[in-house]
Design a protein around this motif. Structure first.
Motif, PDB file in Angstrom:
ATOM      1  N   ALA A 250      41.668  33.404  48.304  1.00 16.63           N
ATOM      2  CA  ALA A 250      41.866  34.649  47.556  1.00 16.63           C
ATOM      3  C   ALA A 250      41.969  34.449  46.050  1.00 16.63           C
ATOM      4  O   ALA A 250      42.035  35.432  45.297  1.00 16.63           O
ATOM      5  N   GLN A 251      41.985  33.211  45.572  1.00 16.66           N
ATOM      6  CA  GLN A 251      42.218  32.948  44.155  1.00 16.66           C
ATOM      7  C   GLN A 251      41.217  33.683  43.255  1.00 16.66           C
ATOM      8  O   GLN A 251      41.586  34.248  42.227  1.00 16.66           O
ATOM      9  N   GLU A 252      39.940  33.640  43.612  1.00 21.34           N
ATOM     10  CA  GLU A 252      38.937  34.306  42.776  1.00 21.34           C
ATOM     11  C   GLU A 252      39.161  35.807  42.735  1.00 21.34           C
ATOM     12  O   GLU A 252      38.987  36.456  41.696  1.00 21.34           O
ATOM     13  N   LEU A 253      39.572  36.371  43.848  1.00 19.28           N
ATOM     14  CA  LEU A 253      39.869  37.801  43.888  1.00 19.28           C
ATOM     15  C   LEU A 253      41.096  38.113  43.030  1.00 19.28           C
ATOM     16  O   LEU A 253      41.132  39.127  42.324  1.00 19.28           O
ATOM     17  N   PHE A 254      42.117  37.254  43.084  1.00 18.00           N
ATOM     18  CA  PHE A 254      43.301  37.434  42.239  1.00 18.00           C
ATOM     19  C   PHE A 254      42.909  37.436  40.764  1.00 18.00           C
ATOM     20  O   PHE A 254      43.353  38.281  39.986  1.00 18.00           O
ATOM     21  N   ARG A 255      42.063  36.474  40.370  1.00 15.32           N
ATOM     22  CA  ARG A 255      41.647  36.387  38.966  1.00 15.32           C
ATOM     23  C   ARG A 255      40.843  37.606  38.549  1.00 15.32           C
ATOM     24  O   ARG A 255      40.988  38.103  37.419  1.00 15.32           O
ATOM     25  N   GLY A 256      40.007  38.110  39.443  1.00 16.56           N
ATOM     26  CA  GLY A 256      39.240  39.306  39.122  1.00 16.56           C
ATOM     27  C   GLY A 256      40.128  40.520  38.920  1.00 16.56           C
ATOM     28  O   GLY A 256      39.902  41.341  38.036  1.00 16.56           O
ATOM     29  N   SER A 257      41.188  40.634  39.736  1.00 14.39           N
ATOM     30  CA  SER A 257      42.121  41.732  39.584  1.00 14.39           C
ATOM     31  C   SER A 257      42.934  41.615  38.309  1.00 14.39           C
ATOM     32  O   SER A 257      43.215  42.617  37.639  1.00 14.39           O
ATOM     33  N   TYR A 258      43.314  40.383  37.955  1.00 10.18           N
ATOM     34  CA  TYR A 258      44.030  40.140  36.702  1.00 10.18           C
ATOM     35  C   TYR A 258      43.179  40.587  35.504  1.00 10.18           C
ATOM     36  O   TYR A 258      43.672  41.248  34.591  1.00 10.18           O
ATOM     37  N   ALA A 259      41.893  40.247  35.529  1.00 10.73           N
ATOM     38  CA  ALA A 259      41.000  40.636  34.434  1.00 10.73           C
ATOM     39  C   ALA A 259      40.842  42.149  34.355  1.00 10.73           C
ATOM     40  O   ALA A 259      40.776  42.726  33.266  1.00 10.73           O
ATOM     41  N   ALA A 260      40.818  42.811  35.498  1.00  9.06           N
ATOM     42  CA  ALA A 260      40.627  44.263  35.520  1.00  9.06           C
ATOM     43  C   ALA A 260      41.853  45.010  35.043  1.00  9.06           C
ATOM     44  O   ALA A 260      41.761  46.148  34.577  1.00  9.06           O
ATOM     45  N   ALA A 261      43.040  44.380  35.162  1.00  9.45           N
ATOM     46  CA  ALA A 261      44.280  45.049  34.777  1.00  9.45           C
ATOM     47  C   ALA A 261      44.561  44.894  33.286  1.00  9.45           C
ATOM     48  O   ALA A 261      45.502  45.469  32.781  1.00  9.45           O
TER      49      ALA A 261
END
Length: 261
Positions: A250-261
């Motif tokens: 899930a790390q890549e998904l976590f990073r994508g969500s961090y960037a979107a926030a």
């Protein structure tokens, strides 16, 4: 406000009454139910933080008035869920001084300093200069222990380890993160929520992310599109984790969500 800041609009130029003698630029409610004051300045203004803190003090003394405003604008349910543990001040300005940044980091309130930039006549960008969580700030190790204890009461050693790993992964994405505790979920927040961690189920931990499910190759049993479905917290992509390996996946998904926030 909701698109850029994750804050539902309540009022602008809100009068604080003759005794207090002020007008709050904008009042709102964030995704987790925390009251938000937004102050805007065109350029660099050394008084914007003190002005905002002045209004925060007023807000804490007028909780019933604020909840009445929420009830009128957003309904009874939203008013009953206002989270007074971490009211927020968001200062948006052309720029800030190093003294502003230092003052914010020394303060006990939840404050975000946000710099705006105009690109031509059609585009605006927002950049977080400094962000502190005030009274909600706790050492990362203590946060992990708190999550582990909460899980241990219900689940057992494996869920303690899994929830702790998820918590650490979400908190390690970058600077300026805050962790907000609600009864039904934990929110990990920059200006907006980037993830919501729900209490563990019997065999899995659920996290909801600010990632568009249409941009993800959904994997049955791991990721699910929950747009339009009711769930605790915010985010339209559900990630189901049953092992520490799933946290790595899930790390890549976590990073994508961090960037979107």
């Amino acid at each position: 406000m909701e698109t850029l800041l994750g804050v539902r609009f309540l009022a602008s130029e809100y009068c604080t009454g003759p005794a207090h003698g002020g007008r709050i630029d904008s009042l709102g409610l964030d995704e987790n139910g925390s009251p938000v004051i937004v102050e805007y300045k065109r350029g660099t203004d050394v008084g914007v933080i003190n002005q905002g803190l002045y209004y925060l003090a007023w807000l804490m003394d007028h909780r019933a008035e604020f909840e009445h405003l929420v009830r009128d604008r957003l309904g009874v349910t939203a008013a009953s869920q206002v989270l007074w543990g971490g009211p927020r001040l968001i200062c948006i300005a052309g720029d800030f001084t190093r003294y502003d940044v230092h003052a914010v980091r020394e303060h006990r309130r939840s404050i975000d300093l946000v710099r705006y930039r105009l690109f031509g006549s059609d585009l605006v960008g927002l950049e977080t200069v400094a962000s502190v969580s005030g009274g909600m700030r706790v050492a990362r190790r203590a946060r992990r222990r708190a999550v582990a204890r909460a899980v241990a009461d219900v689940q057992g050693a494996s869920m303690v380890e899994l929830a702790g790993a998820v918590d650490e992964a979400l908190l390690g994405l970058g600077e300026g993160e805050k962790r907000v505790e609600r009864k039904t979920y934990l929110a990990y927040q920059r200006l907006r929520n980037l993830a919501c961690l729900c209490p563990p189920q019997r065999s899995k931990v659920l996290v909801y992310l600010k990632v568009d499910p249409k941009d993800v190759a959904l994997v049955p049993g791991f990721t699910r599109d929950v747009s339009g479905l009711g769930h605790h917290g915010t985010g339209e992509l559900e990630v189901q984790m049953r092992s520490l390996q799933d946290v790595e996946r899930a790390q890549e998904l976590f990073r994508g969500s961090y960037a979107a926030a």
